[in-house]
Design a protein around this motif. Structure first.
Motif, mmCIF file in Angstrom:
data_model
loop_
_atom_site.group_PDB
_atom_site.id
_atom_site.type_symbol
_atom_site.label_atom_id
_atom_site.label_comp_id
_atom_site.label_asym_id
_atom_site.label_seq_id
_atom_site.Cartn_x
_atom_site.Cartn_y
_atom_site.Cartn_z
ATOM 1 N N LEU A 282 0.830 -1.198 0.000
ATOM 2 C CA LEU A 282 0.000 0.000 0.000
ATOM 3 C C LEU A 282 0.871 1.258 0.000
ATOM 4 O O LEU A 282 0.650 2.189 -0.793
ATOM 5 C CB LEU A 282 -0.915 -0.009 1.230
ATOM 6 N N THR A 283 1.881 1.282 0.859
ATOM 7 C CA THR A 283 2.743 2.458 0.960
ATOM 8 C C THR A 283 3.579 2.644 -0.300
ATOM 9 O O THR A 283 3.818 3.779 -0.733
ATOM 10 C CB THR A 283 3.647 2.352 2.196
ATOM 11 N N GLU A 284 4.017 1.555 -0.901
ATOM 12 C CA GLU A 284 4.775 1.646 -2.156
ATOM 13 C C GLU A 284 3.927 2.258 -3.265
ATOM 14 O O GLU A 284 4.424 3.060 -4.070
ATOM 15 C CB GLU A 284 5.281 0.260 -2.562
ATOM 16 N N LEU A 285 2.647 1.898 -3.297
ATOM 17 C CA LEU A 285 1.752 2.492 -4.309
ATOM 18 C C LEU A 285 1.588 3.984 -4.049
ATOM 19 O O LEU A 285 1.606 4.794 -4.990
ATOM 20 C CB LEU A 285 0.399 1.784 -4.285
ATOM 21 N N LEU A 286 1.436 4.366 -2.788
ATOM 22 C CA LEU A 286 1.359 5.785 -2.446
ATOM 23 C C LEU A 286 2.634 6.519 -2.853
ATOM 24 O O LEU A 286 2.583 7.621 -3.414
ATOM 25 C CB LEU A 286 1.143 5.948 -0.938
ATOM 26 N N LEU A 287 3.775 5.911 -2.582
ATOM 27 C CA LEU A 287 5.069 6.509 -2.930
ATOM 28 C C LEU A 287 5.186 6.742 -4.431
ATOM 29 O O LEU A 287 5.619 7.816 -4.877
ATOM 30 C CB LEU A 287 6.206 5.603 -2.464
ATOM 31 N N ARG A 288 4.811 5.749 -5.207
ATOM 32 C CA ARG A 288 4.897 5.891 -6.674
ATOM 33 C C ARG A 288 3.984 7.007 -7.155
ATOM 34 O O ARG A 288 4.357 7.808 -8.013
ATOM 35 C CB ARG A 288 4.528 4.571 -7.358
ATOM 36 N N ALA A 289 2.772 7.063 -6.598
ATOM 37 C CA ALA A 289 1.828 8.101 -7.016
ATOM 38 C C ALA A 289 2.332 9.492 -6.650
ATOM 39 O O ALA A 289 2.066 10.468 -7.372
ATOM 40 C CB ALA A 289 0.463 7.852 -6.382
ATOM 41 N N ALA A 290 3.084 9.590 -5.551
ATOM 42 C CA ALA A 290 3.532 10.897 -5.078
ATOM 43 C C ALA A 290 4.830 11.356 -5.721
ATOM 44 O O ALA A 290 5.040 12.558 -5.908
ATOM 45 C CB ALA A 290 3.710 10.858 -3.557
ATOM 46 N N THR A 291 5.705 10.407 -6.064
ATOM 47 C CA THR A 291 7.065 10.808 -6.449
ATOM 48 C C THR A 291 7.458 10.469 -7.887
ATOM 49 O O THR A 291 8.401 11.059 -8.409
ATOM 50 C CB THR A 291 8.083 10.147 -5.498
ATOM 51 N N GLU A 292 6.758 9.524 -8.512
ATOM 52 C CA GLU A 292 7.162 9.137 -9.860
ATOM 53 C C GLU A 292 6.376 9.915 -10.913
ATOM 54 O O GLU A 292 5.187 10.211 -10.728
ATOM 55 C CB GLU A 292 6.947 7.640 -10.074
ATOM 56 N N LYS A 293 7.052 10.211 -11.995
ATOM 57 C CA LYS A 293 6.396 10.877 -13.123
ATOM 58 C C LYS A 293 5.452 9.883 -13.788
ATOM 59 O O LYS A 293 5.838 8.749 -14.068
ATOM 60 C CB LYS A 293 7.441 11.366 -14.127
#
Length: 497
Positions: A282-293
């Protein structure tokens, strides 16, 4: 008078107190024997906890289970709580219907325990009583301005678009461009998704017969001017209460883009190495949504997006701000927080900084809570549960509980299934150990007499199936799987009650 009538039934009229008359036929003796062996159990509440409890109890070959429900219709939060764009979750109704069709199970709707009949009266009529009535209230914010127009609970909002009778006249004001949801759980994401789903996609759901959202709610949502939804939480990304499925749906919501501050996720990559796998994913998905283009496909989908949703972490509501004329909500004052402690002991403490978040609608989604059902039943008002040990109500033999009123409003339907099966198992263990009342109990026959004397007309499961057919017929005209009946009085009139 009703009480005397009940005593008369319990001690004078019950067949066991009369020996079979001379010359009785074998069929009469067989009927008497069957009645004496029947294990009479009642379950209060017809949501997942109630039906799953009944399902387990019916494994006992002599068990007869009566399910009482205050609404004229069954299925609780499956009908009134599951998001209308999640029809697959409601398939569990098929299993509950099979249980209700058992010859040893009966549904009695339009009966409010605590008002129409008391728990002591149920306990006198049955060998065991299971309270499975869920959490039908919401936790208050307990901040100034909470009573202003423009503030309501997410629970009431969900009930409104799902056709819960008590919320049918809610009339939420969606004329503003910003809504704030206080809470970061699955209910909060459901509400945000419904608010931001473009009207054309609501129409698409209709064409596919995939939504049973009420006609009134659909009309209001079509006219909604809400373009931005903020979901506010006291703690950080590692403490959100929603699950990965709901988050993925929000990220992929057509016509909407996420607003996530990369600063909220600094250092998180190292912290998630030790957390359990579901939380890590769950946190990895949040991280990708927040930081990846975003990739080309995702970027193309978001480019024309006119709506947005965002997660505001480390913020605690302090006050609902009034409009200049003081007549309605115009924003929320938030205290900026930081985290102290580790693991489960992590808590948010204020930093002393404040910020105001303007909005036209405030929805509180900080949790559900159960209500006490009867003065005779122990209740922990602080935790909002019935004190129990593995479903056995403390200090009240023969009284049990399951579901949210047992453990608090946590988990999904599968969690409730496991929990309810456990309560059923404990009850049957107590039966085997001789801890339940011996001898026959009248069950529904006695309760029916009480309800009749009080002018209460129960709704049977076959009655519900007539209402079900009416809803399906009304839905066919608009391309929906059903058009829910939302007025209990109309339901009773259709049944001739």
């Amino acid at each position: 008078m009703a009480s005397r009538c009940w005593r008369w039934w319990g001690w004078s009229a019950w067949p066991r107190t009369r020996p079979p008359p001379a010359g009785s036929t074998p069929s009469f003796r067989h009927h008497l024997s069957t009645q004496e062996k029947t294990l009479q159990i009642c379950v209060v509440g017809s949501g997942p906890a109630g039906f799953y409890t009944a399902q387990h109890l019916l494994k006992h070959p002599q068990a007869h289970v009566d399910i009482y429900e205050k609404q004229p219709v069954p299925f609780g939060l499956v009908r009134f709580g599951v998001a209308p764009d999640h029809p697959e979750v409601k398939n569990v109704i098929n299993t509950f219907t099979q249980t209700a069709h058992s010859g040893r199970c009966a549904f009695w709707g339009n009966v409010e325990v605590g008002r129409d009949v008391t728990v002591p009266e149920l306990r006198e009529a049955y060998h065991a009583v299971v309270l499975s009535y869920g959490a039908e209230d919401h936790r208050a914010l307990e901040i100034p301005g909470e009573e202003l127009p423009g503030v309501c609970s997410a629970r009431a909002f969900v009930g409104w678009y799902n056709g819960l009778p008590e919320n049918r006249e809610l009339e939420p004001d969606l004329s503003g461009d910003t809504a704030v949801i206080l809470g970061q759980g699955n209910v909060a994401l459901d509400v945000a998704r419904i608010l931001l789903t473009p009207p054309e996609h609501l129409e698409a759901f209709l064409l596919c017969q995939r939504t049973d959202i009420t006609k009134a709610a659909l009309g209001v949502l079509r006219q909604s001017r809400v373009k931005t939804v903020w979901l506010v939480g006291r703690r950080g990304p590692l403490q959100v209460a929603f699950t990965i499925k709901e988050l993925r749906e929000m990220i992929q919501l057509p016509g909407a883009r996420p607003i996530l501050d990369p600063a909220d996720f600094l250092g998180l990559q190292d912290k998630i190495k030790e957390v359990p796998r579901p939380r890590k994913r769950l946190t990895e998905l949040l991280l990708r949504a927040a930081t990846e283009k975003p990739g080309p496909e995702q970027a193309a989908r978001r480019a024309p997006a006119s709506r947005a949703w965002g997660l505001r972490f480390f913020r605690s509501p302090q006050q609902v701000l009034p409009s200049p004329d003081g007549r309605r909500a115009a924003g929320v004052r938030l205290a900026v927080t930081r985290l102290e402690g580790v693991g489960e002991a992590t808590r948010a403490v204020p930093t002393g900084d404040m910020e105001d978040l303007p909005c036209g609608l405030v929805l509180s989604s900080v949790g559900f809570k159960s209500r006490p059902v009867d003065p005779s039943v122990p209740f922990d008002s602080k935790l909002g549960v019935i004190p129990n040990v593995e479903g056995r109500v403390m200090d009240v033999p023969g009284l049990y509980c399951s579901g949210w009123v047992k453990r608090g409003p946590t988990g999904v339907i599968a969690t409730t299934m496991t929990d309810s099966f456990l309560t059923g198992q404990m009850l049957l263990q107590d039966l085997k150990a001789g801890l339940l009342p011996s001898g026959p109990r009248p069950g529904y026959a006695a309760i029916q007499a009480l309800l009749s004397s009080r002018g209460v007309r129960p709704v049977s499961f076959s009655d519900w199936e007539k209402l079900d057919a009416e809803e399906v017929a009304r839905g066919q005209g608009t391309g929906k799987p059903r058009e829910k009946l939302v007025d209990p009085q109309e339901m009773l009139r259709l049944l001739g009650h």
